[in-house]
Design an enzyme around this catalytic site. Sequence first.
Site, short mmCIF file in Angstrom:
data_model
loop_
_atom_site.label_atom_id
_atom_site.label_comp_id
_atom_site.label_asym_id
_atom_site.label_seq_id
_atom_site.Cartn_x
_atom_site.Cartn_y
_atom_site.Cartn_z
N SER A 195 0.75 -1.03 -0.17
CA SER A 195 0.41 -0.42 0.13
C SER A 195 0.81 1.35 -0.16
CB SER A 195 -0.67 0.26 1.03
OG SER A 195 -0.46 -0.28 2.26
N HIS A 223 -5.01 -3.99 -2.05
CA HIS A 223 -5.32 -2.70 -2.88
C HIS A 223 -5.04 -3.41 -4.50
CE1 HIS A 223 -4.63 1.19 -0.89
NE2 HIS A 223 -3.71 0.08 0.60
N LYS A 254 -11.90 0.04 -1.03
CA LYS A 254 -11.31 1.17 -2.35
C LYS A 254 -11.74 0.49 -3.68
CE LYS A 254 -7.56 0.31 0.46
NZ LYS A 254 -8.52 -0.04 1.81
#
Length: 408
Positions: A195, A223, A254
């Site tokens: 990240s 991610h 996300k």
Amino acid sequence: MTTTPRQDPLAFLDDEVAALRERHLYRALRVMTSAQGPIVSIDDQRLISLSSNDYLGLTHHPRLREAALEAVRQFGVGAGAVRTIAGTMAMHEALEAELAEFKGTPAVLTFQSGFTANTGVIPTITGETDLIVSDSLNHASIIDGMRLSKAPRKIYPHADVAALTATLEEAVELGRDGTGEPYRLILVVTDGVFSMDGDIAPLPGIVEAAESAGAAVLVDDAHASGVLGRDGRGSVDHFGLHGRVAIQVGTLSKAVGAMGGYVAGSMALREILTQRARPFLFSTSHPPAVVAACREALKVMQEEPELHERLWSNTRRFKAELGRLGFDIGRSETPITPVMMGDPETAMRFSDRLMGEGVFAQPVVFPTVALDQARIRTIVTAAHTTEQLDTALEAFATVGRELGVVSG
């Protein structure tokens, strides 16, 4: 009768905050007064945002908005209970079935966040007779998950497959406490995409090393979800490793654009988590609007591939231009692009000056990264226009020359 003035037992916190300010490690909360998006309002300024994890721009996608609104109209604003009592609705199980199909696994269990997914699964499946082997740059949620486990742990240098292999070979050879007695489970844990640096884990090598040692692999794809693989299925799909990674942890907060996390794996894994994972057992389940938005997001990700294509087109262009300007962007391979500053003071000043130039890009300093690894962490999204990215690059060039980060 005289009384002794009462002293504040937490007075030391004032000193700790002051020390953070003095070392340029204090991070003020930036308060937004607008919706999330490529342009945000902060402190009465309209700014190009490079600090959001909304990779595909789904937080304001009309299909997700309508799905959330309809769920509120039908089911209200809250679930009302934990999953094991009265908080499991049909839509929760539908989301989990759809996620399992998307990830190519037998089962999925959702959690309140990606953080709670890691702090739920790791201590649930490991104990004193097991060993956890973790990448040195794994996310804080993995670190906290390991701390909650009674299992011993070993840390291997970042993305170093040779060091991981040696660690696993030694663990197999020596066994528990060097007695030769085998561990019940050796669990290798890695982020799929890291990240802070934006690099991709060397997952094929990690899987091969684990298989040679009879170990299981857990990949945190926070991610990588929505970013890597077909339609954003993640790092396992990206490398074609289906069936060889025991546990995939993902996020719904996300690229999916909403909130939550999940653990994907076997049906037995799901069942034991429903019985013993403390974040699952003791937290109220997702509200209907969040569940509906997540389900719609999965459809959008598969039905609108242009979002994924635009994300990567913007990413490649932005990285190339930062490099051309002379910035150090580390080892990034994904939309997470760190612009390395080195010391915290420079990172803080750089971020503040960017705001003056109309760009919101937050600094990342110790303890999130090492003291000498401070950076501006940028993320471009599918929602950014070419014009917005050009303006941001001009701001980086201006501030970079002004502060001596780049020449000329």
